[in-house]
Design a protein around this motif. Structure first.
Motif: not given
Length: 138
Positions: A84-88
């Motif tokens: 669930g880590k945000p990715i640019g």
């Protein structure tokens, strides 16, 4: 030896030392176009953006596609499928920092191709995917 000549020689040695020290940094900097050109030269064939889009959005016998984390059209931020880590945003039009460092780009391809394809991507696959990503507008 006279002082001015000695000073010039010292400056020349310092300049050469500085150039050698900074050379690895300059080698790492790149543009997306330069990276595609390198992959194209390795592959021996021109990239095909449509093939890159298909590769990006297809699972390859594994659980995820590239689009699973980056989105089917990666001009918006994504989210890692398991953490669930945000990715640019991946597309350079939406994120100017993407594909501007050769070492980071190779690290990104190595890690993600292993997750998605179970192996390193070929130079042709990299060129195709980058060609498609560069064709996207934010």
């Amino acid at each position: 030896m006279n002082a001015p000549r000695l000073a010039l020689q010292l400056l020349a040695v310092l300049a050469a030392t500085l150039a050698l020290a900074l050379a690895p940094i300059a080698v790492q900097a790149a543009t997306p176009g330069e990276l595609i050109a390198g992959y194209t030269a390795q592959a021996g064939a021109a990239p095909v953006a449509a093939r890159g889009q298909q590769f990006f959005n297809t699972t390859h016998g594994r659980e995820w596609s590239c689009g699973s984390c980056h989105g089917a059209v990666p001009v918006q931020p994504g989210k890692h499928a398991s953490t669930g880590k945000p990715i640019g945003a991946l597309a350079p039009a939406a994120n100017a920092e993407r594909f501007t460092d050769a070492a980071k780009t190779e690290k990104w391809f190595r890690r993600n191709c292993n997750d998605v394809v179970g192996r390193e991507c070929t130079a042709a696959e990299k060129a195709d995917v980058m060609s498609w990503l560069l064709s996207l507008k934010s």
